[in-house]
Scaffold this motif. Structure first.
Motif, mmCIF file in Angstrom:
data_model
loop_
_atom_site.group_PDB
_atom_site.id
_atom_site.type_symbol
_atom_site.label_atom_id
_atom_site.label_comp_id
_atom_site.label_asym_id
_atom_site.label_seq_id
_atom_site.Cartn_x
_atom_site.Cartn_y
_atom_site.Cartn_z
ATOM 1 N N ASP A 46 0.852 -1.186 0.000
ATOM 2 C CA ASP A 46 0.000 0.000 0.000
ATOM 3 C C ASP A 46 0.890 1.239 0.000
ATOM 4 O OD1 ASP A 46 -2.172 1.601 -0.019
ATOM 5 O OD2 ASP A 46 -3.036 0.868 1.867
ATOM 6 N N THR A 47 0.341 2.337 -0.527
ATOM 7 C CA THR A 47 1.090 3.590 -0.637
ATOM 8 C C THR A 47 0.219 4.742 -0.173
ATOM 9 O OG1 THR A 47 2.259 2.714 -2.565
ATOM 10 C CG2 THR A 47 2.430 5.080 -2.162
ATOM 11 N N VAL A 48 0.830 5.626 0.604
ATOM 12 C CA VAL A 48 0.175 6.870 1.029
ATOM 13 C C VAL A 48 1.014 8.024 0.511
ATOM 14 C CG1 VAL A 48 -0.534 8.290 2.991
ATOM 15 C CG2 VAL A 48 -0.797 5.802 3.084
ATOM 16 N N HIS A 49 0.344 8.956 -0.165
ATOM 17 C CA HIS A 49 1.066 10.100 -0.732
ATOM 18 C C HIS A 49 0.321 11.383 -0.370
ATOM 19 C CE1 HIS A 49 2.138 13.028 -3.955
ATOM 20 N NE2 HIS A 49 3.337 12.557 -3.688
ATOM 21 N N LEU A 50 1.025 12.277 0.335
ATOM 22 C CA LEU A 50 0.467 13.556 0.757
ATOM 23 C C LEU A 50 1.429 14.670 0.394
ATOM 24 C CD1 LEU A 50 -0.740 12.542 4.339
ATOM 25 C CD2 LEU A 50 -2.124 12.611 2.261
ATOM 26 N N ASN A 51 0.875 15.877 0.255
ATOM 27 C CA ASN A 51 1.714 17.038 -0.013
ATOM 28 C C ASN A 51 2.269 17.661 1.260
ATOM 29 O OD1 ASN A 51 1.301 16.842 -2.806
ATOM 30 N ND2 ASN A 51 -0.580 18.061 -2.694
ATOM 31 N N ILE A 52 1.658 17.404 2.369
ATOM 32 C CA ILE A 52 2.082 17.963 3.651
ATOM 33 C C ILE A 52 2.301 16.810 4.623
ATOM 34 C CG2 ILE A 52 1.470 19.476 5.565
ATOM 35 C CD1 ILE A 52 -0.259 21.066 3.661
ATOM 36 N N THR A 53 3.397 16.872 5.344
ATOM 37 C CA THR A 53 3.701 15.830 6.320
ATOM 38 C C THR A 53 2.866 16.052 7.582
ATOM 39 O OG1 THR A 53 5.972 15.700 5.496
ATOM 40 C CG2 THR A 53 5.521 14.735 7.654
ATOM 41 N N PRO A 54 2.127 15.048 8.029
ATOM 42 C CA PRO A 54 1.388 15.185 9.293
ATOM 43 C C PRO A 54 2.341 15.434 10.464
ATOM 44 C CG PRO A 54 0.625 13.288 8.030
ATOM 45 C CD PRO A 54 1.864 13.772 7.366
ATOM 46 N N PRO A 55 1.963 16.264 11.400
ATOM 47 C CA PRO A 55 2.870 16.569 12.528
ATOM 48 C C PRO A 55 3.310 15.338 13.302
ATOM 49 C CG PRO A 55 1.042 18.125 12.454
ATOM 50 C CD PRO A 55 0.720 17.055 11.460
ATOM 51 N N THR A 56 2.449 14.346 13.412
ATOM 52 C CA THR A 56 2.792 13.150 14.185
ATOM 53 C C THR A 56 3.764 12.230 13.461
ATOM 54 O OG1 THR A 56 0.834 12.036 13.295
ATOM 55 C CG2 THR A 56 0.593 13.191 15.410
ATOM 56 N N CYS A 57 3.974 12.481 12.153
ATOM 57 C CA CYS A 57 4.843 11.606 11.359
ATOM 58 C C CYS A 57 6.162 12.265 10.972
ATOM 59 C CB CYS A 57 4.117 11.167 10.088
ATOM 60 S SG CYS A 57 2.650 10.156 10.384
ATOM 61 N N LYS A 58 6.497 13.380 11.601
ATOM 62 C CA LYS A 58 7.743 14.059 11.265
ATOM 63 C C LYS A 58 8.951 13.411 11.920
ATOM 64 C CE LYS A 58 5.853 18.655 10.286
ATOM 65 N NZ LYS A 58 5.904 20.092 10.616
ATOM 66 N N TYR A 59 8.723 12.562 12.890
ATOM 67 C CA TYR A 59 9.840 11.959 13.616
ATOM 68 C C TYR A 59 9.614 10.457 13.702
ATOM 69 C CZ TYR A 59 10.601 16.828 14.822
ATOM 70 O OH TYR A 59 10.791 18.174 14.752
ATOM 71 N N LEU A 60 10.661 9.757 14.092
ATOM 72 C CA LEU A 60 10.607 8.295 14.133
ATOM 73 C C LEU A 60 9.582 7.804 15.132
ATOM 74 C CD1 LEU A 60 11.752 5.565 13.262
ATOM 75 C CD2 LEU A 60 13.520 5.842 15.007
ATOM 76 N N SER A 61 9.399 8.489 16.239
ATOM 77 C CA SER A 61 8.460 8.022 17.268
ATOM 78 C C SER A 61 7.046 7.907 16.712
ATOM 79 C CB SER A 61 8.486 8.986 18.460
ATOM 80 O OG SER A 61 8.184 10.313 18.025
ATOM 81 N N GLY A 62 6.585 8.912 15.961
ATOM 82 C CA GLY A 62 5.247 8.841 15.385
ATOM 83 C C GLY A 62 5.143 7.788 14.301
ATOM 84 N N LEU A 63 6.197 7.627 13.511
ATOM 85 C CA LEU A 63 6.168 6.617 12.447
ATOM 86 C C LEU A 63 6.146 5.204 13.019
ATOM 87 C CD1 LEU A 63 8.770 8.252 10.017
ATOM 88 C CD2 LEU A 63 6.293 8.138 9.695
ATOM 89 N N LEU A 64 6.832 4.987 14.137
ATOM 90 C CA LEU A 64 6.782 3.668 14.784
ATOM 91 C C LEU A 64 5.388 3.343 15.275
ATOM 92 C CD1 LEU A 64 10.156 3.624 16.765
ATOM 93 C CD2 LEU A 64 9.505 2.127 14.866
ATOM 94 N N ASP A 65 4.670 4.342 15.767
ATOM 95 C CA ASP A 65 3.286 4.104 16.199
ATOM 96 C C ASP A 65 2.420 3.674 15.031
ATOM 97 O OD1 ASP A 65 4.037 4.804 18.742
ATOM 98 O OD2 ASP A 65 3.385 6.895 18.550
ATOM 99 N N VAL A 66 2.602 4.329 13.876
ATOM 100 C CA VAL A 66 1.828 3.941 12.693
ATOM 101 C C VAL A 66 2.199 2.525 12.259
ATOM 102 C CG1 VAL A 66 1.384 4.484 10.265
ATOM 103 C CG2 VAL A 66 1.621 6.337 11.939
ATOM 104 N N PHE A 67 3.487 2.219 12.267
ATOM 105 C CA PHE A 67 3.947 0.909 11.821
ATOM 106 C C PHE A 67 3.429 -0.203 12.736
ATOM 107 C CE2 PHE A 67 7.443 -2.334 11.822
ATOM 108 C CZ PHE A 67 7.215 -2.811 10.544
ATOM 109 N N LYS A 68 3.562 -0.019 14.022
ATOM 110 C CA LYS A 68 3.111 -1.058 14.946
ATOM 111 C C LYS A 68 1.599 -1.185 14.962
ATOM 112 C CE LYS A 68 7.173 -0.620 17.940
ATOM 113 N NZ LYS A 68 7.681 -0.257 19.288
ATOM 114 N N GLY A 69 0.917 -0.084 14.661
ATOM 115 C CA GLY A 69 -0.539 -0.154 14.613
ATOM 116 C C GLY A 69 -1.060 -0.977 13.452
ATOM 117 N N LYS A 70 -0.269 -1.158 12.424
ATOM 118 C CA LYS A 70 -0.689 -1.965 11.266
ATOM 119 C C LYS A 70 -0.411 -3.444 11.472
ATOM 120 C CE LYS A 70 -1.758 -0.824 7.629
ATOM 121 N NZ LYS A 70 -3.072 -0.768 6.958
#
Length: 951
Positions: A196-220
């Motif tokens: 799957d692919t997600v493409h946005l023009n603006i980075t969500p504030p929660t995904c600007k750092y590794l901590s937020g990206l890990l939450d998204v990854f583990k949530g999947k």
């Protein structure tokens, strides 16, 4: 009504056995997968890939078109071609695993370079996921944006993958194509992997750092794993303003007043076309700071704190980007001159005063000569005299008002004719005949340091920098008038190879050789020495020519033979024009010696004259009397000279000397060992052949009394008229091959130091030289048989290759200035100097290929410190805080390895992987997600798997 019978033929009209379009599409898709052998267990190249191997290897592409619901789709298979020896195979269990799972969990190709492949950029799917083989379904026209269509197409892909047991990932490109959004699936056994692919023009504030990206990854991920998440991180920094490290090549135009270093230039013996690039060819340096493998539970990257300090990154790598089409000085000059090759404007259009009858003044000393001359004017009288540098007695009847002032024109003419100036700095170095062997692949122009090359370069520079076509016309008129001045006074033309016109050189060089031959023949005819013998000491009188004292040749070595010969012949038939005896040979029907006659010199001809003669003979035909006379003119002269030297000689005697192969000797007789026993060959015995006819018509006339076969005055006038009647386009065509030859020599000399660094430089230069050799032999000047436009297009293609090499040479110098200190020792005195030189050469070579070069020592390396200093300098300049003290402090801090703040990264990439044992479900399937963060784009690329046995 209820009891009414139902007509079966009207009710059952639908045939449910007919396949629908959707079923046909699924069957065709499955058939394609079988044809490509994508079934589980049939794919090749098992095992892990090497570092950055996907961006370096070649890719094979297969394409099939399929139609579904009025939409034409392309089914494209991408597969990396990897040699077997370059694959790292692990244990048997891992080698039997699905190849897509192996590629996803390997981090060797995490950050492949997108644009370094020669045949095209790397496909985004290979870049994001590290896949070596995959299939993409993409619409031929337009895009698939409807959600229902996307769902139907994805369901078809799932069915085809399942039915064909395909273990190669299959993707569908959806939404707009510029977004590069792909949905895909891969099945192997009981494991299903969804992309799957997600493409946005603006980075969500929660995904600007590794901590937020890990939450998204583990949530999947629905199943907890025992091992921590393996994270790979890369920060990218861009530097496009180099300030003090910028490399700008000044345009140095010879004879120009704007160079700023006239004093140094005046003493420089080397004059050539300007060389370099108008702007810095390096447009950007890209620095990558990479953490290849860290666990998520040992690092922190959040809004308040981050462990990812670029100066502590274990891997530093560097890339360079270059300007696409920079303006190259030499190529631009040649390009502008090449465009003048189609100009049909005559010289008189720029200078009407050169036309006949304009400003013609009869001078006193030549008044009587003008009254008695022929009413048909010569070229000399038609073109007014122009000041000449060939001697001090030159005069100027008409001053040409052109863009070249007197001082500039004088400097150029002294460069072309250094013999007119005492202690000239520009003396020609032209090898004498026989000193250099002929190379059959040599460019058909002239010696690199010759008058032809110098003239070609000056004409090109006049066109680009000193006034355009009018300046070209002015310099050419001065050149043509200098030729006339030298011919009238028998002054040798310098910078031209000696001897007859050499057809292996260009036509302009042959014409100049012809002028030298004409002047030399004139000097000999008037009793002077040839140019080559001037000042060489005493010479024998027979070396002065045929018209000098013939009595020397008529005298025999033995006085008695001479008197006997006079007594044998009548007074009107005395021998004349003898050079020497032909060994001990005697005449066939006489006991007199056979004498070699003094003959006229061979007739020199340029290649255009030879072509004209051949064309005339072709039109006249082999039986024409005029054609026979043209072919036998030289033969008639030689026969008349032979008859004069041997009054008792016959055709047999002439053949024995002139063409020995046509004299067939019989068995030698002891009483007559002089070779007189024999007969003529069969071709000489044909009745009425040319040899017999010419012999019958030949009279005993010595060479000095014959009509000259070569009229030096007439031939010189032809060449001068040829020069004076050229158009601007014809001038460019005459000098085009020497100009390109000069540019190749300039490339070779400029790349003498860096030739080993430039990728495929030797191969490309061989290609350029070969193309120039072929092109220089095309008959562009006369227009036949090759059309002019054809040659122009070929010269354009050749110039494109030369431009590329000129740009590459400057790229090397620019990179060296930016990354290495200027005082790097390259002498083999110390081992450290050799090591530094080797590192420099390897790094520059890789950067020129657009490769990503890893820096040994990361931030502590010498190159890294120079890169950091350039970043610091650019940041200081942007903040308007740069001063001499700060720059010195930065340099000191860099030497100590202290902390230097880099600008914000232009791109961040986080790659997360999870695999191994789960908490309560046994061996888990691979999980993958990559996040790409830039200033104007945010992209998530996920590949999440599940076991269909449990779900």
């Amino acid at each position: 009504m209820l009891n009414e019978e139902v007509d079966d033929t009207e009710f059952f009209q639908q045939d449910f056995t007919t396949a629908s379009e959707w079923e046909i599409f699924n069957a065709r898709l499955e058939e394609i997968f079988h044809e490509w052998k994508l079934s589980y267990g049939l794919t090749e190249n098992r095992g892990q890939l090497g570092r950055n191997q996907l961006s370096l290897c070649e890719w094979s592409i297969l394409n099939e078109q399929i139609k579904f619901a009025d939409v034409l789709l392309d089914v494209v298979r991408y597969k990396a071609t990897i040699p077997e020896g370059e694959i790292q195979t692990g244990d048997n269990e891992k080698a039997s695993e699905c190849q897509a799972f192996v590629d996803l969990m390997a981090n060797e190709n995490d950050y492949c370079i997108v644009d370094q492949k020669a045949e095209g950029p790397l496909h985004p799917l290979a870049q994001w996921y590290g896949l070596r083989e995959f299939v993409v379904v993409v619409p031929v026209k337009g895009s698939i944006t409807n959600e229902s269509q996307i769902r139907v197409l994805m369901s078809s892909v799932h069915i085809a993958v399942a039915e064909s047991s395909c273990d190669v990932p299959v993707f569908v490109q959806v939404l707009e194509k510029v977004q590069n959004v792909f949905l895909g699936v891969c099945e192997s056994g009981s494991i299903r992997l969804s992309f799957d692919t997600v493409h946005l023009n603006i980075t969500p504030p929660t995904c600007k750092y590794l901590s937020g990206l890990l939450d998204v990854f583990k949530g999947k991920i629905a199943v907890p794993y025992l091992d921590p998440v393996a994270v790979s991180v890369r920060f990218t920094y861009s530097l496009s303003k180099f300030l003090n490290s910028s490399y700008v090549v000044p345009k140095i135009v010879p004879f120009s007043e704007n160079n700023g270093n006239e004093d140094n230039f005046a003493h420089d013996r080397e004059i050539s076309l300007p060389f370099g690039v108008a702007i810095d060819p390096v447009s950007e340096l890209i620095l990558h700071c990479t953490w290849p493998h860290v666990a998520d539970n040992v690092v922190i990257d959040s809004q308040t704190y981050s462990d990812f300090d670029p100066l502590t990154a274990p891997v530093w790598s560097l890339r360079a980007r270059f300007e696409d089409t920079p303006v190259c000085y030499m190529a631009e000059c040649i390009q502008e001159f090449l465009q003048t090759s189609d100009s049909k404007r005559a010289i008189t259009e720029y200078f009407p005063e050169l036309a006949y009858g304009v400003n013609q003044n009869i001078e006193g000393p030549k008044a009587l000569e003008r009254l008695t001359e022929s009413k048909i004017p010569t070229i000399s009288s038609m073109i007014p005299g122009i000041s000449s540098v060939g001697g001090t007695t030159g005069r100027k009847e008409t001053k040409l008002e052109g863009p070249l002032n007197d001082e500039l024109l004088k400097d150029m003419l002294y460069y072309l004719f250094p013999d007119a100036q005492l202690d000239s700095l520009y003396v020609y170095v032209v090898p004498q005949p026989g000193q250099s062997e002929f190379d059959p692949l040599k460019i058909k122009s002239a010696h690199p340091d010759s008058l032809v090359h110098r003239l070609a370069m000056l004409l090109a520079m006049c066109n680009s920098y000193f006034g355009g076509k009018r300046a070209v016309a002015q310099l050419w008129v001065e050149f043509a008038q200098e030729m006339r001045y030298r011919v009238e006074r028998c002054i040798q033309i310098p910078g031209i190879a000696a001897g007859f016109p050499d057809s292996r050189t260009c036509l302009l060089h042959q014409k100049l050789q012809m002028l030298n031959i004409c002047m030399e023949r004139r000097r000999i005819r008037e009793g002077g020495l040839p140019f080559a013998m001037t000042g060489a000491g005493p010479v024998k009188s027979h070396e002065l020519g045929h018209e000098s004292e013939d009595e020397f040749f008529d005298c025999s070595d033995d006085e008695r033979d001479q008197n006997e010969s006079k007594r044998r012949h009548a007074a009107w038939n005395q021998p004349a024009g003898r050079l020497s005896k032909l060994g001990k040979m005697l005449l066939v029907d006489s006991d007199e010696p056979l004498y070699i006659p003094i003959t006229q010199e061979p007739v020199p001809k340029t290649e255009d004259q030879l072509e004209d003669d051949a064309e005339v003979m072709l039109k006249l035909g082999p039986g024409s009397e005029l054609c026979t006379q043209m072919m036998s003119a030289s033969l008639l002269s030689d026969m008349e000279s032979f008859k004069a030297a041997n009054p008792a000689g016959k055709l047999d005697d002439f053949i024995r000397w002139y063409s020995p192969r046509d004299w067939i000797e019989e068995d030698a007789d002891e009483r007559d060992p002089f070779g007189r026993k024999g007969h003529l060959s069969s071709r000489m015995m044909i009745p009425g052949n040319t040899w017999q006819t010419v012999w019958e018509n030949a009279r005993p006339v010595p060479a000095r009394r014959q009509r000259r076969l070569f009229d030096d005055a007439k031939e010189a006038e032809k060449v001068l008229h040829y020069f004076e009647s050229r158009t601007i386009g014809q001038i460019a065509q005459l000098t085009m091959a020497p100009l390109f030859h000069s540019s190749i020599k300039i490339l070779s000399s400029q790349a003498a130091v860096d030739a080993g660094l430039i990728p495929c430089f030797a191969e490309n230069m061989d290609k350029i030289i070969s193309a120039c050799c072929k092109l220089s032999r095309e008959n562009w000047v006369t227009g036949a048989p090759t059309p002019r436009g054809n040659s122009w297009v070929k010269y354009e293609a050749l110039l494109s290759d030369i431009t590329q090499q000129e740009n590459l040479i400057i790229q090397v110098r620019s990179l060296r200035k930016k990354l290495f200190s200027e005082d790097v020792a390259l002498t083999p005195d110390e081992q450290g100097a050799l090591d530094n030189a080797a590192v420099e050469r390897e790094l520059l070579s890789q950067l020129l290929k657009a490769f990503e070069c890893e820096l040994d020592g990361a931030a502590k390396s010498t190159v890294a410190k120079r890169v950091l200093s350039m970043f610091t300098e650019a940041k200081k300049a942007a903040n308007e805080q740069a001063n001499e003290q700060t720059v010195a402090l930065v340099s000191f801090m860099l030497a100590d390895g202290a902390y230097i703040c880099l600008p914000d990264p232009v791109e961040k990439q986080f790659t997360m992987r999870l695999g191994g044992q789960t908490v309560n479900k046994g061996l888990g399937s691979p999980q993958f997600m990559r996040a790409i963060l830039t200033n104007n784009e945010f992209r998530l690329c996920g590949a999440f798997s599940q076991n269909t046995t449990f779900y």
